[in-house]
Design a protein around this motif. Structure first.
Motif, PDB file in Angstrom:
ATOM      1  N   TYR A  74      51.550  51.614  -0.091  1.00 57.89           N
ATOM      2  CA  TYR A  74      52.633  52.571  -0.315  1.00 57.89           C
ATOM      3  C   TYR A  74      52.200  53.588  -1.362  1.00 57.89           C
ATOM      4  O   TYR A  74      51.469  53.260  -2.297  1.00 57.89           O
ATOM      5  N   THR A  76      53.484  57.688  -3.257  1.00 61.41           N
ATOM      6  CA  THR A  76      54.503  58.705  -3.455  1.00 61.41           C
ATOM      7  C   THR A  76      53.833  59.992  -3.901  1.00 61.41           C
ATOM      8  O   THR A  76      52.765  59.959  -4.528  1.00 61.41           O
ATOM      9  N   TYR A  83      56.326  56.184   0.689  1.00 62.26           N
ATOM     10  CA  TYR A  83      55.729  56.442   1.989  1.00 62.26           C
ATOM     11  C   TYR A  83      54.638  55.417   2.279  1.00 62.26           C
ATOM     12  O   TYR A  83      54.007  54.892   1.378  1.00 62.26           O
ATOM     13  N   GLU A 100      51.414  58.773   5.742  1.00 60.14           N
ATOM     14  CA  GLU A 100      52.652  59.185   6.395  1.00 60.14           C
ATOM     15  C   GLU A 100      53.035  60.586   5.900  1.00 60.14           C
ATOM     16  O   GLU A 100      52.812  60.903   4.731  1.00 60.14           O
ATOM     17  N   HIS A 102      54.758  63.384   4.058  1.00 62.34           N
ATOM     18  CA  HIS A 102      55.521  63.234   2.820  1.00 62.34           C
ATOM     19  C   HIS A 102      55.815  64.594   2.219  1.00 62.34           C
ATOM     20  O   HIS A 102      55.182  65.603   2.541  1.00 62.34           O
TER      21      HIS A 102
END
Length: 104
Positions: A74, A76, A83, A100, A102
């Protein structure tokens, strides 16, 4: 003390198992370092400082038996969203990394 064939086989199996576990942790640590480098390069913050395996499969590549591993993590970008990212390794080689979509 006499070792039977069964004893020798069991010792060999345990030894191979320990080597496989050791190799797994070696690849995992290398992958974690690669993910941190890529996040720093893209100015993202990796959350939890950890990766987790989601897939592994033995495969032949260039005539050698290698393990294809997929790890998830994960990250950010702004500190507000969480994300998902994914990295795929073939042995000790990175084959793919995915972030992903973002917010920047």
């Amino acid at each position: 003390m006499n070792l039977t064939l069964l004893d020798t086989t069991l010792i060999f199996v345990v030894f191979i198992f320990v080597l496989l576990i050791w190799q797994h942790f070696k690849v995992r640590e290398f992958t974690l370092k690669r993910v941190k480098q890529q996040c720093a390069k893209m100015e993202l913050q990796m959350l939890d400082d950890s990766i987790y395996g989601s897939f592994w499969c033995p495969t032949f590549a260039n005539g050698q038996l290698k393990v294809r591993r997929r790890y998830r993590f994960y990250f950010t970008a702004t500190g507000e969203g969480r994300y998902l990212g994914e990295i795929e390794m073939l042995g000790m080689q990175q084959t793919r990394i995915y972030f992903e979509p973002h917010a920047f």
